[in-house]
Write a protein that holds these residues in place. Structure first.
Motif, PDB file in Angstrom:
ATOM      1  N   GLU A 185     -58.565  -7.430  37.833  1.00  9.90           N
ATOM      2  CA  GLU A 185     -58.185  -7.305  36.417  1.00  9.90           C
ATOM      3  C   GLU A 185     -58.751  -8.506  35.673  1.00  9.90           C
ATOM      4  N   PRO A 186     -59.092  -8.330  34.409  1.00  6.33           N
ATOM      5  CA  PRO A 186     -59.641  -9.457  33.661  1.00  6.33           C
ATOM      6  C   PRO A 186     -58.624 -10.579  33.450  1.00  6.33           C
ATOM      7  N   LEU A 187     -59.100 -11.809  33.480  1.00  8.17           N
ATOM      8  CA  LEU A 187     -58.295 -12.942  33.017  1.00  8.17           C
ATOM      9  C   LEU A 187     -58.640 -13.183  31.557  1.00  8.17           C
ATOM     10  N   ARG A 188     -57.750 -13.870  30.848  1.00  9.11           N
ATOM     11  CA  ARG A 188     -57.953 -14.057  29.408  1.00  9.11           C
ATOM     12  C   ARG A 188     -58.003 -15.534  29.043  1.00  9.11           C
ATOM     13  N   SER A 189     -58.796 -15.870  28.060  1.00  8.25           N
ATOM     14  CA  SER A 189     -58.829 -17.236  27.534  1.00  8.25           C
ATOM     15  C   SER A 189     -57.578 -17.463  26.680  1.00  8.25           C
ATOM     16  N   VAL A 190     -57.374 -18.704  26.264  1.00  4.35           N
ATOM     17  CA  VAL A 190     -56.265 -19.041  25.375  1.00  4.35           C
ATOM     18  C   VAL A 190     -56.244 -18.117  24.155  1.00  4.35           C
ATOM     19  N   ASP A 191     -57.448 -17.742  23.703  1.00  2.00           N
ATOM     20  CA  ASP A 191     -57.558 -16.936  22.486  1.00  2.00           C
ATOM     21  C   ASP A 191     -57.476 -15.426  22.753  1.00  2.00           C
ATOM     22  N   GLY A 192     -57.293 -15.062  24.046  1.00  5.22           N
ATOM     23  CA  GLY A 192     -57.104 -13.648  24.371  1.00  5.22           C
ATOM     24  C   GLY A 192     -58.379 -12.902  24.741  1.00  5.22           C
ATOM     25  N   TYR A 193     -59.503 -13.624  24.851  1.00  3.74           N
ATOM     26  CA  TYR A 193     -60.771 -12.967  25.198  1.00  3.74           C
ATOM     27  C   TYR A 193     -60.987 -12.996  26.707  1.00  3.74           C
ATOM     28  N   GLU A 194     -61.758 -12.010  27.207  1.00  2.00           N
ATOM     29  CA  GLU A 194     -62.066 -11.995  28.654  1.00  2.00           C
ATOM     30  C   GLU A 194     -62.667 -13.349  29.027  1.00  2.00           C
ATOM     31  N   LEU A 195     -62.186 -13.904  30.170  1.00  2.00           N
ATOM     32  CA  LEU A 195     -62.404 -15.331  30.445  1.00  2.00           C
ATOM     33  C   LEU A 195     -63.857 -15.735  30.707  1.00  2.00           C
ATOM     34  N   SER A 196     -64.643 -14.920  31.424  1.00  2.00           N
ATOM     35  CA  SER A 196     -65.990 -15.411  31.718  1.00  2.00           C
ATOM     36  C   SER A 196     -66.881 -15.399  30.477  1.00  2.00           C
ATOM     37  N   VAL A 197     -66.782 -14.360  29.665  1.00  2.00           N
ATOM     38  CA  VAL A 197     -67.570 -14.353  28.416  1.00  2.00           C
ATOM     39  C   VAL A 197     -67.029 -15.409  27.442  1.00  2.00           C
ATOM     40  N   ALA A 198     -65.706 -15.588  27.446  1.00  2.00           N
ATOM     41  CA  ALA A 198     -65.114 -16.607  26.558  1.00  2.00           C
ATOM     42  C   ALA A 198     -65.611 -18.009  26.915  1.00  2.00           C
ATOM     43  N   THR A 199     -65.641 -18.315  28.210  1.00  2.00           N
ATOM     44  CA  THR A 199     -66.048 -19.648  28.659  1.00  2.00           C
ATOM     45  C   THR A 199     -67.561 -19.834  28.529  1.00  2.00           C
ATOM     46  N   ASN A 200     -68.295 -18.915  29.142  1.00  3.91           N
ATOM     47  CA  ASN A 200     -69.742 -19.110  29.265  1.00  3.91           C
ATOM     48  C   ASN A 200     -70.459 -18.894  27.933  1.00  3.91           C
ATOM     49  N   HIS A 201     -69.989 -17.920  27.156  1.00  2.45           N
ATOM     50  CA  HIS A 201     -70.677 -17.629  25.884  1.00  2.45           C
ATOM     51  C   HIS A 201     -69.916 -18.130  24.648  1.00  2.45           C
ATOM     52  N   LEU A 202     -68.712 -17.624  24.410  1.00  6.18           N
ATOM     53  CA  LEU A 202     -68.073 -17.890  23.106  1.00  6.18           C
ATOM     54  C   LEU A 202     -67.753 -19.376  22.900  1.00  6.18           C
ATOM     55  N   GLY A 203     -67.228 -20.042  23.929  1.00  6.43           N
ATOM     56  CA  GLY A 203     -66.937 -21.472  23.804  1.00  6.43           C
ATOM     57  C   GLY A 203     -68.207 -22.262  23.497  1.00  6.43           C
ATOM     58  N   HIS A 204     -69.267 -21.945  24.226  1.00  7.56           N
ATOM     59  CA  HIS A 204     -70.544 -22.635  23.985  1.00  7.56           C
ATOM     60  C   HIS A 204     -71.130 -22.265  22.619  1.00  7.56           C
ATOM     61  N   PHE A 205     -70.939 -21.012  22.216  1.00  7.01           N
ATOM     62  CA  PHE A 205     -71.467 -20.582  20.917  1.00  7.01           C
ATOM     63  C   PHE A 205     -70.855 -21.415  19.789  1.00  7.01           C
ATOM     64  N   LEU A 206     -69.533 -21.609  19.868  1.00  7.08           N
ATOM     65  CA  LEU A 206     -68.880 -22.431  18.842  1.00  7.08           C
ATOM     66  C   LEU A 206     -69.358 -23.889  18.940  1.00  7.08           C
ATOM     67  N   LEU A 207     -69.424 -24.393  20.165  1.00  8.55           N
ATOM     68  CA  LEU A 207     -69.871 -25.774  20.373  1.00  8.55           C
ATOM     69  C   LEU A 207     -71.272 -25.995  19.780  1.00  8.55           C
ATOM     70  N   CYS A 208     -72.184 -25.071  20.060  1.00 10.07           N
ATOM     71  CA  CYS A 208     -73.561 -25.187  19.539  1.00 10.07           C
ATOM     72  C   CYS A 208     -73.547 -25.201  18.011  1.00 10.07           C
ATOM     73  N   ASN A 209     -72.790 -24.289  17.433  1.00 10.34           N
ATOM     74  CA  ASN A 209     -72.767 -24.200  15.968  1.00 10.34           C
ATOM     75  C   ASN A 209     -72.213 -25.467  15.332  1.00 10.34           C
ATOM     76  N   LEU A 210     -71.135 -26.007  15.913  1.00 13.29           N
ATOM     77  CA  LEU A 210     -70.549 -27.217  15.338  1.00 13.29           C
ATOM     78  C   LEU A 210     -71.470 -28.421  15.554  1.00 13.29           C
ATOM     79  N   MET A 211     -72.035 -28.520  16.760  1.00 10.08           N
ATOM     80  CA  MET A 211     -72.801 -29.719  17.091  1.00 10.08           C
ATOM     81  C   MET A 211     -74.227 -29.713  16.547  1.00 10.08           C
TER      82      MET A 211
END
Ligand code: NDP
Length: 317
Positions: free
Chosen positions: A97-123
């Motif tokens: 079963e999928p695990l979820r990030s703090v924000d409720g998104y599937e964990l591997s896409v949240a970690t590998n893509h979405l977290g980095h996507f935000l980091l890239c945009n801010l930085m």
């Protein structure tokens, strides 16, 4: 003045060795952006990264709030950012079963893509202010993103489909980008396709106006890293042997880390939009080359749509 590089997931594997390789040059101060501070300190000491050449800062990519806090803390530190390396990733092949990030998104896409996507945009803002004259943003890719290469042929193959899962908000009941049934290996591969699409879209949007070099690489099959910690124990034993003696794809953590360090620092890798590879079979003194990315990862329309949907999901759209 030393240049500063931020490396995510530098507490083990490729990121740790890249941190060491860059710190050892004496020309880089390494910010190890990690979710477990004491583990990272121990890891840094165990591979003897010189004291004073690194700082450890907290970053949990599975929480968008944590990403924002990291960026604020980094800015408060007063350092200027010269290069950002998006290296951290999770791979959880045995999940039912999928695990979820703090924000409720599937964990591997949240970690590998979405977290980095935000980091890239801010930085991006920080990279624009770099005075090094050669700012770079490097995102780790993988051969398994590309079904046209040998290492990418093993099913399940990545396929973002029409991005329905993202468009629907990516929370329960959605766990896959294409909106279909949860498949943990595919979720990892999908997230790595997103990494390459993000790199190419960053290049298209910002290279000319900022001079930042955006690139990705496949460092080789680093079969010994804890990336496979969530796999069967027997797999963890046999996979390195298989890669070393059968496919010839095996690369040590040190060599993979050195390759990342080269893409960060060597003038030969100052080519924006490039995806670097050393091939599938490792040859002694093998040279790197710019490799074509998969058909899906070279789809400009998909890159734009992924960008727009990701912006919404991380709260900057
Ligand atoms: P590791 O598992 O050794 O390292 C992954 C790192 O990511 C760890 O430092 C881990 O932290 C960190 N991480 C995981 N989740 C989070 C999170 N939520 N927030 C912050 N950090 C997190 O893997 P590798 O070194 O093998 O992989 C590094 C990169 O190389 C990945 O992008 C992977 O896709 C890529 N790659 C690896 C290949 C291989 O064969 N190993 C082949 C091709 C590409 P912690 O220590 O706390 O768990």
């Amino acid at each position: 003045r030393k240049s500063t590089v931020v490396i995510t997931g530098a507490s083990s594997g490729v990121g740790l060795q890249a941190a060491k390789a860059l710190a050892q040059t004496g020309q880089w101060h390494v910010v190890m952006a990690c979710r477990n501070l004491s583990k990272t300190e121990e890891a840094a000491q165990s591979v003897e990264i010189p004291q004073g050449s690194y700082t450890i800062m907290h970053l949990d990519l599975a929480s968008l709030e944590s990403v924002r806090q990291f960026v604020n803390k980094f800015r408060e530190s007063g350092r200027s950012l010269d290069t950002l390396v998006c290296n951290a990733a999770v791979y959880m092949p045995l999940l039912k079963e999928p695990l979820r990030s703090v924000d409720g998104y599937e964990l591997s896409v949240a970690t590998n893509h979405l977290g980095h996507f935000l980091l890239c945009n801010l930085m991006l803002e920080d990279l624009k202010k770099s005075s090094s004259g050669d700012p770079r943003l490097v995102i780790l890719g993988t051969v398994t993103h590309n079904p046209k290469e040998l290492g990418g042929k093993i099913p399940p193959r990545p396929d973002l489909g029409d991005l329905k899962g993202l468009a629907e908000g990516f929370k329960e009941p959605y766990s896959m980008i294409d909106g279909k049934k949860f498949e943990p290996v595919k979720a990892y591969k999908d997230s790595k396709v997103c990494n390459v699409l993000t790199m190419r879209e960053l290049h298209r949007r910002y290279h000319e106006s900022t001079g930042i070099t955006f690139s990705s690489l496949y460092p080789g099959c680093v079969a010994t890293t804890p990336l496979f910690r969530n796999h069967y124990p027997l797999f963890q034993k046999l996979f390195p042997l298989f890669q070393r003696y059968i496919t010839g794809g095996f690369v040590s953590e040190e060599l993979a880390g050195q390759r990342v360090a080269d893409v960060v620092a060597d003038p030969a890798y100052r080519q924006s939009g490039a995806y670097w590879s050393w091939g599938n079979r490792q040859k002694k003194d093998g040279k790197s080359f710019v490799r074509e990315v998969s058909p899906e990862a070279s789809d400009d329309e998909k890159a734009k749509r992924l960008w727009d949907l990701s912006e919404k999901l991380v709260g900057i759209g």
